[in-house]
Design a protein around this motif. Structure first.
Motif, PDB file in Angstrom:
ATOM      1  N   MET A   1     -41.178 -66.408 -12.757  1.00 49.39           N
ATOM      2  CA  MET A   1     -39.704 -66.797 -12.858  1.00 49.39           C
ATOM      3  C   MET A   1     -39.620 -68.185 -12.375  1.00 49.39           C
ATOM      4  SD  MET A   1     -37.870 -63.238 -12.051  1.00 49.39           S
ATOM      5  CE  MET A   1     -36.059 -63.999 -11.933  1.00 49.39           C
ATOM      6  N   LEU A   2     -40.208 -68.443 -11.062  1.00 49.82           N
ATOM      7  CA  LEU A   2     -40.082 -69.808 -10.729  1.00 49.82           C
ATOM      8  C   LEU A   2     -40.603 -70.897 -11.639  1.00 49.82           C
ATOM      9  CD1 LEU A   2     -39.755 -69.897  -6.978  1.00 49.82           C
ATOM     10  CD2 LEU A   2     -37.974 -69.449  -8.343  1.00 49.82           C
ATOM     11  N   GLY A   3     -41.960 -70.332 -11.948  1.00 50.43           N
ATOM     12  CA  GLY A   3     -42.630 -71.349 -12.757  1.00 50.43           C
ATOM     13  C   GLY A   3     -42.258 -71.663 -13.976  1.00 50.43           C
ATOM     14  N   THR A   4     -41.123 -71.203 -14.527  1.00 51.89           N
ATOM     15  CA  THR A   4     -40.690 -71.480 -15.773  1.00 51.89           C
ATOM     16  C   THR A   4     -39.936 -72.822 -15.513  1.00 51.89           C
ATOM     17  OG1 THR A   4     -38.712 -70.178 -15.560  1.00 51.89           O
ATOM     18  CG2 THR A   4     -40.381 -69.331 -16.813  1.00 51.89           C
ATOM     19  N   LEU A   5     -39.693 -72.990 -14.150  1.00 52.19           N
ATOM     20  CA  LEU A   5     -38.632 -74.371 -13.932  1.00 52.19           C
ATOM     21  C   LEU A   5     -39.497 -75.667 -13.400  1.00 52.19           C
ATOM     22  CD1 LEU A   5     -36.302 -72.021 -12.143  1.00 52.19           C
ATOM     23  CD2 LEU A   5     -35.988 -73.096 -14.358  1.00 52.19           C
ATOM     24  N   VAL A   6     -40.915 -75.521 -13.702  1.00 50.43           N
ATOM     25  CA  VAL A   6     -41.791 -76.489 -13.206  1.00 50.43           C
ATOM     26  C   VAL A   6     -41.314 -77.642 -13.848  1.00 50.43           C
ATOM     27  CG1 VAL A   6     -43.412 -75.996 -15.075  1.00 50.43           C
ATOM     28  CG2 VAL A   6     -44.351 -77.009 -12.942  1.00 50.43           C
TER      29      VAL A   6
ATOM     30  N   ASN B   1     -32.548 -61.675 -18.040  1.00 51.26           N
ATOM     31  CA  ASN B   1     -33.483 -60.430 -18.038  1.00 51.26           C
ATOM     32  C   ASN B   1     -34.798 -60.439 -18.583  1.00 51.26           C
ATOM     33  OD1 ASN B   1     -32.479 -60.250 -20.578  1.00 51.26           O
ATOM     34  ND2 ASN B   1     -31.796 -58.101 -20.586  1.00 51.26           N
ATOM     35  N   ARG B   2     -35.298 -61.609 -18.905  1.00 56.04           N
ATOM     36  CA  ARG B   2     -36.417 -61.834 -19.499  1.00 56.04           C
ATOM     37  C   ARG B   2     -37.627 -61.176 -18.651  1.00 56.04           C
ATOM     38  NH1 ARG B   2     -39.533 -67.410 -21.464  1.00 56.04           N
ATOM     39  NH2 ARG B   2     -41.440 -66.841 -21.895  1.00 56.04           N
ATOM     40  N   TYR B   3     -37.708 -61.484 -17.382  1.00 58.89           N
ATOM     41  CA  TYR B   3     -38.649 -61.024 -16.438  1.00 58.89           C
ATOM     42  C   TYR B   3     -38.591 -59.633 -15.835  1.00 58.89           C
ATOM     43  CZ  TYR B   3     -41.031 -65.037 -17.922  1.00 58.89           C
ATOM     44  OH  TYR B   3     -41.775 -66.067 -18.519  1.00 58.89           O
ATOM     45  N   GLY B   4     -37.003 -59.140 -15.984  1.00 58.06           N
ATOM     46  CA  GLY B   4     -36.720 -57.830 -15.050  1.00 58.06           C
ATOM     47  C   GLY B   4     -35.452 -57.317 -15.663  1.00 58.06           C
ATOM     48  N   ASP B   5     -35.183 -56.305 -15.818  1.00 51.30           N
ATOM     49  CA  ASP B   5     -33.960 -55.459 -16.364  1.00 51.30           C
ATOM     50  C   ASP B   5     -33.689 -54.421 -15.651  1.00 51.30           C
ATOM     51  OD1 ASP B   5     -31.612 -55.758 -18.130  1.00 51.30           O
ATOM     52  OD2 ASP B   5     -32.858 -55.227 -19.942  1.00 51.30           O
ATOM     53  N   VAL B   6     -32.088 -54.106 -15.759  1.00 50.09           N
ATOM     54  CA  VAL B   6     -31.673 -53.149 -15.085  1.00 50.09           C
ATOM     55  C   VAL B   6     -31.144 -51.998 -16.372  1.00 50.09           C
ATOM     56  CG1 VAL B   6     -29.965 -51.986 -13.560  1.00 50.09           C
ATOM     57  CG2 VAL B   6     -31.421 -54.051 -12.934  1.00 50.09           C
ATOM     58  N   ALA B   7     -31.550 -50.875 -16.550  1.00 48.84           N
ATOM     59  CA  ALA B   7     -30.910 -50.149 -17.584  1.00 48.84           C
ATOM     60  C   ALA B   7     -29.342 -49.521 -16.924  1.00 48.84           C
ATOM     61  CB  ALA B   7     -31.796 -48.828 -17.650  1.00 48.84           C
ATOM     62  N   GLU B   8     -28.754 -48.860 -18.012  1.00 50.63           N
ATOM     63  CA  GLU B   8     -27.382 -48.633 -17.648  1.00 50.63           C
ATOM     64  C   GLU B   8     -27.199 -47.718 -16.196  1.00 50.63           C
ATOM     65  OE1 GLU B   8     -25.528 -46.849 -21.171  1.00 50.63           O
ATOM     66  OE2 GLU B   8     -25.531 -48.694 -22.324  1.00 50.63           O
ATOM     67  N   ASP B   9     -28.665 -46.865 -16.241  1.00 51.18           N
ATOM     68  CA  ASP B   9     -28.417 -45.827 -15.148  1.00 51.18           C
ATOM     69  C   ASP B   9     -28.768 -46.315 -13.744  1.00 51.18           C
ATOM     70  OD1 ASP B   9     -30.886 -46.042 -15.517  1.00 51.18           O
ATOM     71  OD2 ASP B   9     -31.484 -44.056 -15.895  1.00 51.18           O
TER      72      ASP B   9
ATOM     73  N   SER C   1     -39.652 -54.069 -15.526  1.00 53.12           N
ATOM     74  CA  SER C   1     -40.124 -55.504 -15.659  1.00 53.12           C
ATOM     75  C   SER C   1     -41.435 -55.414 -16.511  1.00 53.12           C
ATOM     76  CB  SER C   1     -40.288 -56.043 -14.368  1.00 53.12           C
ATOM     77  OG  SER C   1     -41.014 -57.184 -14.381  1.00 53.12           O
ATOM     78  N   PRO C   2     -41.526 -56.491 -17.079  1.00 50.08           N
ATOM     79  CA  PRO C   2     -43.043 -56.697 -17.677  1.00 50.08           C
ATOM     80  C   PRO C   2     -43.977 -56.932 -17.062  1.00 50.08           C
ATOM     81  CG  PRO C   2     -41.507 -58.521 -18.414  1.00 50.08           C
ATOM     82  CD  PRO C   2     -40.643 -57.430 -17.825  1.00 50.08           C
ATOM     83  N   ILE C   3     -43.606 -57.527 -15.726  1.00 54.73           N
ATOM     84  CA  ILE C   3     -44.583 -57.865 -14.440  1.00 54.73           C
ATOM     85  C   ILE C   3     -44.292 -56.814 -13.493  1.00 54.73           C
ATOM     86  CG2 ILE C   3     -45.265 -59.804 -13.057  1.00 54.73           C
ATOM     87  CD1 ILE C   3     -43.815 -61.670 -14.961  1.00 54.73           C
ATOM     88  N   ALA C   4     -45.607 -56.181 -13.429  1.00 59.37           N
ATOM     89  CA  ALA C   4     -45.481 -54.982 -12.191  1.00 59.37           C
ATOM     90  C   ALA C   4     -45.401 -55.520 -10.960  1.00 59.37           C
ATOM     91  CB  ALA C   4     -46.727 -54.468 -12.398  1.00 59.37           C
TER      92      ALA C   4
END
Lengths: 689, 689
Positions: free
Chosen positions: B298-303, B273-281, B286-289
């Motif tokens: 997200m894909l870039g972290t796998l470069v 959930n670093r770049y996107g999360d879902v709350a209980e409800d 996401s920190p990135i709009a």
């Protein structure tokens, strides 16, 4: 020296409604099958049977046994012995035999090569280098594969340079035997199909050494001997030994191995003596006085190996393109302008990758048909003249490198065009690449063959100079000098540049012109050969070492000249094939394919045409733009063009070319369609902002 | 727009005594090892151990088990976890970790790729896409390989187009679980390393679907989830299934396979959930709009996958060239001017085949070092800016296709240069080709990556236009218009042609000039990009379908522009590397190598330079003649140049590069020498006539 500027302009209306014409696939397929259509169809029927097909990943020992068994099945039931004498059950049909043989590559390249070793090399050496007695004694068992045989020519230390092999066969008049001997490790026979396990006999090439009565020992050069190597139980015969070459890059259904001989004695009658014989007292005799010519005559009888590899390589290319194009017409990737994803074959780069390879495969196929006809003419005796043989050998040396390298390029491009799916063994492309790889270096390394071709071109050029009268030579020389001068001045290009600027379509029209393509391709070979002859002329007056260095400094140009020649030969064959097409729509499409082939050759060597003043910069630009137009025109015909190769699912055997991809695509699209229709499709996040 | 005519002339005396200078091999080897020299040396020591080496031809099941075992050994004893957090036993050393990792290809490419799957993809996804809780829970077992993991991104229906995958992860607020589901066959995960047998968990990429309270379901795009797939006994977890991909073209020590999910439930905390999360409800945050930017982040972290493939490909090229050049310096074929046969490496064509590949491998090595530095800067945090990340991703997309295609070309050329011996598995080249093959289509298909690069180049070009003041734009446009006009007139070429005719050496001197090479390479990329921008400009005002068609019509040019950019990048890196050389002799030889690299690029695209008026015909001729001179100069240094790659016999492991060939040659020559000395040598037949 004629620059293309001088040609009359053809002003055809561009045919842009490429979809309105449609290839007659069945008729084109028939034409591609050529004069041996019936034999090829039968061979394809056999090649499509599961029992003859390669099992990808089968362990080596099982694969080897499977192929040996297949070979015996072919011998017993499938008309593979047509090249042999009628009196021994054959049909004296050399061309027909090869046409069938080339189709085996579709079943399993290992089967093709094992068949080639057994019948095309081992038995053929007995047939062509031996005499009636050898035929009677050795051919039946070689034909039936009761005696699997090795063709023991190559040595670890000598590949393409057969004249330098180290194995000796020294005649001993006391016992009337030849003593076959391996003097050092580099003289071990190597890379021999059948040698690792199955061969019980071998045709062994060795330096024939004999002394006549009261004369010193003389080396009469390379001759062939029939030598038993294993007994029926598989044990080595006395003095014979060897090794397994082990795992190879491919073709692992063939048991390649090494052989060595420690003073192995065979009777005098084991010399295959058609081109050289030794009398009881050791006296050597030959119908061919020159040892050099004798050597090349003996090797020349084995040209069918190169002929058949040319055909097999074209077939392998057809297979790979059939798989890749079928997949590319079903597979979708990345969203297009509409809601649907784009079929791979609609991508510009995919067309650039695959369509020129289709064009080259057609060229290769038409050229091979002519090679096969030349081969049949010589070997049937109809055209068996020294010139006919020389031309046949040159043509084989011209086409075999061209088509085998093309097959490697094509299979690799096809594999990459299929992405990860192309890397799975079940989709055939990687196995095909692995198996075909060695085709570029065996039966004459491609580079060595191209050098032979270049030397022949230089010889022909020298002959043409000699044949010409003094006035002709003066004109020729003047022509070249004028040409050279023109290269220095921008005159021709200036004129072209200015005239081209006015009417781009006119210059395209000229490149589409058959005569213009021919002129460009022919002029290039002739100029390269003339330039080479000029550069190499000083060698005649040099010391050998200096001459060798000069020659070596031009080796790359020699090879490039041969390649240019090969391309012209293929283009001419394609053009002759095109002339045979009667259906107008097919003829139209195939003309585009031929033009694509011709223009891609010109594009490949565009720098040469520019540097040498044959094309202006403006004209050169139109080469690529016309190729782009041809690709767009041919795209709707891609499937028809590969379907006309005539291979069915039993030959392709690649799940990605089976329609499974289409089913998956249809299922996925139906899923999303249903989801949209139900109103249950989640909204994309960007739509809610 | 500057034509090379305008440059000042450099009049250096030609250095023809190429044998007088000698590379300091040890110093050059050190330089090539780069800033991570010590780590690389340790990694090579490990890669040279028998227990980590590929056994050619090992059956697939044993090979898979062997590589899994090797992986665990590496984890336990061989410092392969440097990229992970210090608090978990790593060293937070991203660049150093990759430098070691890239050497595994020398032991067995399957080991490199299995390690890449486990640590570079599976564990890295946990590290970079997950948060502290995930690190604590999942990383230790992923690092130690107690949990072998699959990286479940690719689907049968979608390779490079990750955004379009079909797998869904739908949030169920009632149970606070995600439901992972495969809706159709094309959405099966496919080609996943570890999936066929070993994986007990997977990082699964799926479309995250959730509805906030009272809101409709929204697809937030691709996210990653940690999903157990097998229990400890190897049985599938409930709802999970899969298949073995079976035999591949190579890399058969990696168990690639398929996975599918039938409503598999995982806890909410399994979302990385670093770049996107879902709350209980069910509320998504996401920190990135921007969903698009989030996806690419997200894909870039796998470069690092692409970075390491670039390095591994360079290493594979080094290995192949070390084998082929060593053999070519021992193997003799065909008689030369003297009594001895000629060493292969002395043949002009052999030099043309291998030396330019050596030059390109040096370029690839220097460029990779810069990529690795850029990677380390971003991932260490030192240079972690959006621009830094964007540049890193572009550089990786630039170099990975270039070096992996180069490796394929190099290995194949090496294999052909070794003839039949090159086809034996024991000599490594065929296995290396088979294993490296998939590098060109995985971790981003090379063609797709080049397109990304081209789009970036176009964006930069547009930015530079926007950034420029009105006057600059006018000048730019005028400059281009003037350039276009010049293409039409033979003016520049006319001047060049006339001036070149006077002094051929002067024009060679100019091409040898570093600034001239840079100008030619840079000008080409810039012109291609500007031309493309111009051609694509109308797309802005077109309907989507029309715009897509326009783009597609220029797809080939886009890819060629990216290739041109890649070549320039490599040339610049080589030139910077060259500047670091201190030993004068080494610097001299390496300058020739760099010039060979630069000139071969110019020769490859000579038609472009001619058509676009950048080189006159006369100047273009000197490109090839100067290449010929460089080849002759470099020939004596061929062995030093490959020795400086630093691989020993424990890495090459090819009998033909072991000295065995030299021994065979020596033995054969001794045999003939002794025979001649004894007077027992048989006379050649031609000598007695």
């Amino acid at each position: 020296m004629t620059a293309i500027t001088d040609r009359p302009t053809t002003l055809e209306a561009p045919v842009d409604d490429a979809r309105d014409v449609r290839i007659d696939v069945a008729a084109l397929a028939d034409q591609l099958l050529g004069p041996y259509a019936d034999l090829r169809r039968q061979a394809r029927e056999v090649a499509g049977r599961p029992e003859f097909q390669k099992i990808e990943g089968q362990p080596v020992p099982e694969h080897r046994e499977r192929v040996l068994h297949q070979l015996r099945e072919l011998a017993a039931h499938h008309d593979v012995l047509r090249a042999f004498p009628s009196r021994l059950g054959g049909a004296d049909d050399h061309g027909g035999s090869l046409s069938r043989f080339e189709e085996l590559v579709v079943a399993d390249p290992s089967l093709q090569i094992k068949a080639g070793v057994q019948w095309g090399l081992f038995a053929s050496a007995i047939l062509h280098l031996g005499t009636a007695d050898h035929h009677d004694r050795f051919l039946p068992a070689a034909m039936s594969v009761d005696v699997p045989g090795a063709f023991a020519m190559t040595e670890t230390g000598h590949g393409s340079d057969v004249a330098s092999i180290g194995t000796t066969a020294t005649y001993d008049p006391a016992t009337q035997e030849f003593v076959i001997h391996t003097p050092f490790r580099a003289a071990w026979k190597d890379y021999l199909g059948n040698a690792a396990q199955h061969a019980t006999a071998a045709v062994v090439f060795a330096q024939l050494v004999t002394a006549g009565p009261e004369e010193p020992a003389v080396n009469h050069g390379v001759h062939a001997f029939y030598v038993p190597v294993r007994d029926a139980s598989g044990a080595w015969m006395p003095g014979v030994g060897g090794e397994d070459d082990g795992l190879k890059g491919g073709l692992n259904g063939v048991d390649n191995g090494r052989l060595h001989f420690d003073q192995v004695r065979v009777p005098r009658s084991s010399l295959l003596n058609r081109y050289g014989d030794v009398a009881e007292d050791g006296t050597y005799s030959s119908p061919i006085a020159s040892p050099g010519r004798r050597f090349f005559t003996m090797l020349g009888t084995l040209v069918q190996g190169r002929v058949s590899l040319d055909g097999a390589a074209a077939n392998a290319s057809k297979l790979a393109l059939s798989i890749a194009v079928t997949y590319a017409n079903q597979r979708r990737q990345f969203a297009g302008a509409g809601s649907d994803e784009v079929v791979l074959m609609d991508y510009g780069q995919h067309q650039r990758r695959l369509l020129p390879l289709i064009a080259e495969t057609y060229a290769s196929t038409f050229a091979h048909e002519e090679l096969l006809a030349a081969f049949d003419a010589v070997f049937s005796g109809r055209g068996d003249t020294p010139e006919g043989r020389e031309d046949l050998e040159t043509l084989a040396a011209t086409l075999k490198p061209t088509s085998t390298w093309h097959a490697m390029n094509t299979i690799q491009a096809a594999r990459e065009a299929c992405g990860g799916a192309g890397y799975l063994a079940e989709n055939r492309l990687v196995g095909l690449h692995q198996d075909m790889d060695v085709y570029v270096t065996f039966e004459g390394d491609n580079t060595v063959l191209y050098q032979l071709v270049a030397k022949r071109l230089l010889t022909e050029y020298a002959r043409s100079l000699k044949g010409a009268g003094a006035g002709d030579v003066a004109r020729l020389v003047a022509g070249r000098a004028a040409g050279a001068a023109l290269h220095r001045t921008p005159l021709i290009r200036a004129v072209q540049t200015l005239s081209d600027a006015g009417d781009a379509r006119r210059s395209v029209g000229q490149l589409r012109d058959e005569a213009a393509q021919r002129e460009l391709l022919t002029d290039r070979v002739e100029s390269m050969v003339a330039d080479l002859a000029n550069s190499l002329r000083p060698a005649q007056k040099m010391a050998p070492a200096e001459a060798a260095a000069l020659f070596n400094a031009h080796q790359h140009e020699l090879i490039e000249a041969a390649r240019a020649h090969a391309e012209r030969v293929q283009w001419e064959a394609f053009t002759r094939g095109l002339a045979q097409v009667s259906d107008p729509a097919t003829k139209q499409v195939l003309t585009w394919v031929r033009d694509l082939f011709g223009l891609q050759l010109i594009e490949r060597h565009l720098a040469w045409y520019l540097i040498n003043g044959r094309l202006s910069a403006g004209r050169a630009r139109t080469v690529t733009s016309y190729i782009d137009r041809l690709l767009a025109r041919l795209r709707p015909h891609a499937q028809d063009l590969v379907d006309a190769f005539g291979y069915g699912p039993e030959h392709l055997r690649a799940p990605i070319a089976s329609g499974a991809e289409q089913e998956r695509q249809d299922e996925a699209r139906a899923h999303y369609r249903a989801q949209r229709a139900s109103g249950q499709a989640p909204l994309p996040e960007k739509h809610i902002r």
